[in-house]
Each structure stands twice: as structure tokens, then as C-alpha cells.
Write an enzyme that holds these catalytic residues in place. Structure first.
Site, PDB file in Angstrom:
ATOM      1  N   HIS A 123       0.840  -1.201   0.000  1.00  0.00           N
ATOM      2  CA  HIS A 123       0.000   0.000   0.000  1.00  0.00           C
ATOM      3  C   HIS A 123       0.875   1.252   0.000  1.00  0.00           C
ATOM      4  O   HIS A 123       1.171   1.820   1.044  1.00  0.00           O
ATOM      5  CB  HIS A 123      -0.927   0.001   1.220  1.00  0.00           C
ATOM      6  CG  HIS A 123      -2.080  -0.933   1.072  1.00  0.00           C
ATOM      7  ND1 HIS A 123      -3.285  -0.568   0.529  1.00  0.00           N
ATOM      8  CD2 HIS A 123      -2.197  -2.243   1.377  1.00  0.00           C
ATOM      9  CE1 HIS A 123      -4.098  -1.602   0.520  1.00  0.00           C
ATOM     10  NE2 HIS A 123      -3.460  -2.638   1.032  1.00  0.00           N
ATOM     11  N   ALA A 174       8.889 -21.785   8.942  1.00  0.00           N
ATOM     12  CA  ALA A 174       7.728 -21.094   9.493  1.00  0.00           C
ATOM     13  C   ALA A 174       8.096 -19.701   9.982  1.00  0.00           C
ATOM     14  O   ALA A 174       9.192 -19.469  10.485  1.00  0.00           O
ATOM     15  CB  ALA A 174       7.139 -21.911  10.645  1.00  0.00           C
ATOM     16  N   THR A 179      12.148 -11.379   1.444  1.00  0.00           N
ATOM     17  CA  THR A 179      12.223 -10.090   0.749  1.00  0.00           C
ATOM     18  C   THR A 179      13.237 -10.109  -0.394  1.00  0.00           C
ATOM     19  O   THR A 179      13.306  -9.160  -1.163  1.00  0.00           O
ATOM     20  CB  THR A 179      12.612  -8.974   1.736  1.00  0.00           C
ATOM     21  OG1 THR A 179      13.878  -9.295   2.324  1.00  0.00           O
ATOM     22  CG2 THR A 179      11.573  -8.812   2.828  1.00  0.00           C
ATOM     23  N   LYS A 180      14.034 -11.188  -0.484  1.00  0.00           N
ATOM     24  CA  LYS A 180      15.045 -11.319  -1.540  1.00  0.00           C
ATOM     25  C   LYS A 180      15.004 -12.733  -2.106  1.00  0.00           C
ATOM     26  O   LYS A 180      14.462 -13.646  -1.482  1.00  0.00           O
ATOM     27  CB  LYS A 180      16.439 -11.025  -0.974  1.00  0.00           C
ATOM     28  CG  LYS A 180      16.589  -9.578  -0.530  1.00  0.00           C
ATOM     29  CD  LYS A 180      17.990  -9.293  -0.035  1.00  0.00           C
ATOM     30  CE  LYS A 180      18.098  -7.829   0.389  1.00  0.00           C
ATOM     31  NZ  LYS A 180      19.382  -7.515   0.998  1.00  0.00           N
ATOM     32  N   ARG A 197      21.016 -23.155   4.906  1.00  0.00           N
ATOM     33  CA  ARG A 197      21.687 -24.288   4.262  1.00  0.00           C
ATOM     34  C   ARG A 197      21.408 -24.239   2.777  1.00  0.00           C
ATOM     35  O   ARG A 197      20.333 -23.841   2.358  1.00  0.00           O
ATOM     36  CB  ARG A 197      21.220 -25.620   4.845  1.00  0.00           C
ATOM     37  CG  ARG A 197      22.197 -26.752   4.492  1.00  0.00           C
ATOM     38  CD  ARG A 197      21.908 -28.001   5.274  1.00  0.00           C
ATOM     39  NE  ARG A 197      20.977 -28.853   4.552  1.00  0.00           N
ATOM     40  CZ  ARG A 197      20.260 -29.816   5.103  1.00  0.00           C
ATOM     41  NH1 ARG A 197      20.340 -30.037   6.398  1.00  0.00           N
ATOM     42  NH2 ARG A 197      19.451 -30.555   4.392  1.00  0.00           N
TER      43      ARG A 197
END
Length: 199
Positions: A123, A174, A179-180, A197
């Protein structure tokens, strides 16, 4: 007394009948809504989703199961024509939220946990001026497509944000926020996600 009533109920209405009724309900519901999608293969959306919006931009392949409580939404803007593609044999668990103004592509054999967010948009920009506008009134923006390759396992409560590719065979732990990009055959966890890993 309540235990006895419950026991009696289990004889009158056994689990097999309950399962058959739920399967019938889910198949009837899927048959009712599938015409609204851009493409809908031999798949099931369980009763009852939280919301289905912009389904004319959503493509669902074969043997896909989308559990109850899901939010599937696309929003058209002046800058983008949105699409969501969910490929064969993918299971989207309950209460997940998948939303696109750009493109989201989910590969084959993907398994998600519950309460997963996959979004290519947010947003508004993060400028001070924009932050003075109510969040729901800000213009939606996208940092890029979300691509989830085949055989990815996504844990409960994971957030996958715009401009991200998750490579084949990867596992996302979890509560992770992605973000990358995540390389193929990686295990990632954390906020933000870090590779713990790589095989």
C-alpha cells in the site's frame, strides 16, 4: 452425558459420511465458481474461501487444492495487468492470502502451510507525504513479480513479498519473511529470510 451424546452421534453420522458430504460440498462449490476464472483445470477450491476477487486474471492448473479461508485477489491498475498462476499438484493450505497487481507464478508440487501471505504489492511508497494518507487509500505499488519454482515447501505464517524468486526445491521455514531471492535447493528462515543451508 455429553460424551454419550457424542458417541451416539458418531454412530448416526459416522466420519465417512461427513467426509463424503464435505467432498460433495467442495466439488459443487468449485463447479459453481470455476467459470469465473481465466483458466480452471481439474482442481478444487474448498468451501468457504474468505474472498475471491479479480478471478478473471487467475489461472489454476490440474490437481490443485485450495483450502478454506483463502484470499485470492488480483487488482488492475493503470500500470499493471495482474495475473496469478498456480501450477499442477500444488496445495494452498487454509487461511492463506495471495494477492497480485503484477504477477505471481506458483510452480508445480508446491506445498504451503497455513496463514501464508504471497503478495507482489504494498500500500503505497514509504515517503513521509504518502505515509500521511490512510493506508487503504494509498496507490498500490509493486517491486516486481513473485516466482515460486517447482517443489517448494513453504511453512506456516510465511510472508513472501514482491520482486522475489524462490528457487526449485527450497524450504522456507515457518514465520519467515522473504524479501530477496532464495536460490534453488536452499533452506531459508528468519525475518528477513536468511539462507541457513544450501544443497
Amino acid at each position: 452425558m455429553h460424551k454419550n451424546i457424542g458417541k451416539l452421534y458418531s454412530y448416526v453420522y459416522p466420519n465417512k459420511i461427513n467426509k463424503c458430504i464435505n467432498t460433495l460440498k467442495n466439488n459443487l462449490y468449485t463447479g459453481y465458481i470455476q467459470k469465473n476464472f481465466a483458466h480452471f483445470g481439474n482442481s478444487v477450491i474448498m468451501w468457504k474461501p474468505y474472498t475471491l476477487l479479480g478471478t478473471q486474471n487467475i489461472y489454476i492448473s490440474n490437481n490443485v487444492v485450495i483450502e478454506s479461508g483463502v484470499q485470492l485477489a488480483t487488482y488492475s491498475t493503470k500500470d499493471y495487468k495482474p495475473e496469478i498462476h498456480i501450477s499442477d499438484n500444488t496445495l494452498i493450505r487454509r487461511n492463506s492470502h495471495i494477492t497480485a497487481i503484477n504477477k505471481i507464478r506458483i510452480g508445480k508440487n508446491v506445498l504451503t502451510g497455513t496463514n501464508v501471505l504471497i503478495s507482489d504489492n504494498e500500500h503505497g511508497e514509504t515517503s513521509r507525504q504518502n505515509m500521511n494518507v490512510q493506508p487503504r487509500l494509498r496507490q498500490l505499488v509493486s517491486k516486481g513479480e513473485v516466482i515460486i519454482e517447482d517443489n517448494v515447501w513453504i511453512g506456516n505464517n510465511v510472508c513472501i513479498l514482491g520482486g522475489v524468486r524462490i528457487g526449485m526445491g527450497s524450504i522456507i521455514g515457518a514465520n519467515t519473511v522473504v524479501t530477496k531471492d532464495i536460490p534453488p535447493y536452499s533452506i531459508a528462515a528468519g525475518v528477513p529470510a536468511k539462507i541457513i543451508r544450501h544443497n
